[in-house]
Design an enzyme around this catalytic site. Sequence first.
Site, PDB file in Angstrom:
ATOM      1  NE  ARG A  78      -3.887   0.639   1.924  1.00 42.17           N
ATOM      2  CZ  ARG A  78      -5.105   0.747   2.457  1.00 42.17           C
ATOM      3  NH1 ARG A  78      -5.311   1.528   3.500  1.00 42.17           N
ATOM      4  NH2 ARG A  78      -6.118   0.078   1.949  1.00 42.17           N
ATOM      5  CG  HIS A 123      -8.485   0.218  -2.833  1.00 48.74           C
ATOM      6  ND1 HIS A 123      -7.724  -0.890  -2.531  1.00 48.74           N
ATOM      7  CD2 HIS A 123      -9.133   0.556  -1.675  1.00 48.74           C
ATOM      8  CE1 HIS A 123      -7.905  -1.201  -1.255  1.00 48.74           C
ATOM      9  NE2 HIS A 123      -8.747  -0.344  -0.715  1.00 48.74           N
ATOM     10  CD  GLN A 126     -13.115  -1.761  -0.808  1.00 48.75           C
ATOM     11  OE1 GLN A 126     -12.295  -1.706   0.093  1.00 48.75           O
ATOM     12  NE2 GLN A 126     -14.316  -2.293  -0.643  1.00 48.75           N
ATOM     13  CG  ASP A 152     -13.590   6.327  -0.785  1.00 43.88           C
ATOM     14  OD1 ASP A 152     -13.626   6.105   0.449  1.00 43.88           O
ATOM     15  OD2 ASP A 152     -12.520   6.336  -1.434  1.00 43.88           O
ATOM     16  CB  CYS A 196     -14.076   1.142   0.003  1.00 40.97           C
ATOM     17  SG  CYS A 196     -13.496   2.835   0.249  1.00 40.97           S
ATOM     18  NE  ARG A 250     -10.413  -5.280   0.515  1.00 42.21           N
ATOM     19  CZ  ARG A 250      -9.640  -4.253   0.906  1.00 42.21           C
ATOM     20  NH1 ARG A 250     -10.201  -3.149   1.341  1.00 42.21           N
ATOM     21  NH2 ARG A 250      -8.317  -4.329   0.823  1.00 42.21           N
TER      22      ARG A 250
HETATM   23  N1  NVA Z   1      -9.958   6.826  -1.162  1.00 45.76           N
HETATM   24  C1  NVA Z   1      -9.574   6.373   0.154  1.00 45.76           C
HETATM   25  C2  NVA Z   1      -9.776   4.899   0.273  1.00 45.76           C
HETATM   26  C3  NVA Z   1      -9.476   4.316   1.627  1.00 45.76           C
HETATM   27  C4  NVA Z   1      -9.666   2.846   1.660  1.00 45.76           C
HETATM   28  C5  NVA Z   1      -8.118   6.751   0.407  1.00 45.76           C
HETATM   29  O1  NVA Z   1      -7.296   6.583  -0.500  1.00 45.76           O
HETATM   30  O2  NVA Z   1      -7.819   7.221   1.505  1.00 45.76           O
HETATM   31  N1   CP Z   2     -11.290  -0.146   2.434  1.00 47.44           N
HETATM   32  C1   CP Z   2     -10.014  -0.180   2.864  1.00 47.44           C
HETATM   33  O1   CP Z   2      -9.070  -0.440   2.126  1.00 47.44           O
HETATM   34  O2   CP Z   2      -9.870   0.070   4.204  1.00 47.44           O
HETATM   35  P1   CP Z   2      -8.505   0.246   5.009  1.00 47.44           P
HETATM   36  O3   CP Z   2      -7.922   1.583   4.625  1.00 47.44           O
HETATM   37  O4   CP Z   2      -8.921   0.185   6.451  1.00 47.44           O
HETATM   38  O5   CP Z   2      -7.569  -0.865   4.640  1.00 47.44           O
END
Ligand code: NVA
Ligand code: CP
Length: 307
Positions: free
Chosen positions: A103, A130, A133, A221, A260, A288
Amino acid sequence: MSTPRHFLDLDRLPATTLRAILESAKAMKRAGRNGSTTLAGRTLALIFEKPSTRTRVSFEVAMRQLGGGSVVLDAQGSHLGVRETIADTARVLGCYVDAIMLRTDKPQKLDDMAAAGAVPVINGLTDATHPCQLMADVMTYEERKGTLKGATVAWCGDGNNVAASWIHAAERFGFTLRLAVPEALRPDPARIRWATERGAKVSLHTDPKEAVSGADCVATDTWVSMGNNDAERRMRLLTPYRVDAALMRLAKPDALFLHCLPAHRGEEVTDEVLDGPQSAVWDEAENRLHTEKAILAWCINGTRPDA
Ligand code: NVA
Ligand code: CP
């Protein structure tokens, strides 16, 4: 040496592979949690340059339920990209583990890790996409309502990383995607072109009511993703895109609501919708785990489900 089976983005894998992974996830969910030796003796490295709850715990539990184990590295606790090149870290990790989930911010870091060719690399979210997801999102929709093929999904809010993977999914799984996004926050036009040139039905809207009207599914989101530092501007631009009960009423009566998570209650979605009967967000979070088990089995074990 054969090329590792990476899970980098939905547009980089054939629809048949994605479908096979989803069917395997459904079978794994039916099989339950205990007794699997699918990944016995295997280890996954999880590298987080951004925070996570779901992704971290679901991948760790997925490995455990498949008989393997995991090791977590965070940005502070490793040398990734700072005191050691990403390729060198990938080579070293490849001596110890059977796959790497990353990540991070820049998608290029994922590509550099994959190009090292050591072990399979899985995209656990970047600033751009992502994909893990979306595998859970598609599974959740199909469990509740049958095939997504031909259905209409309305995305209301930021044109962010999750929206980008929804665009990929629209092409790969054959559904209509209406994106209600303020002009200043629209997804990369090249990504939309990629989908529409392949026949996908992806449209941009400024009016959320127009996008949601008659939809089978409404998704959103957070308005402020990890790494965004213009929260005030985003709140101002995105307030008209909040998913509330009045907006949901414009969709089909049995339309699903997906998010998500983590959700910012009262911002992109109201409590009434998030906790309401159309919300599938807790199943989505659970899925997930099942989809990641299937992704891991596909990446690490030798069999190609589409071969
Ligand atoms: N769009 C959000 C998704 C978190 C799972 C982010 O990148 O913070
Ligand atoms: N939806 C998702 O990826 O959540 P986290 O940021 O908690 O991993």
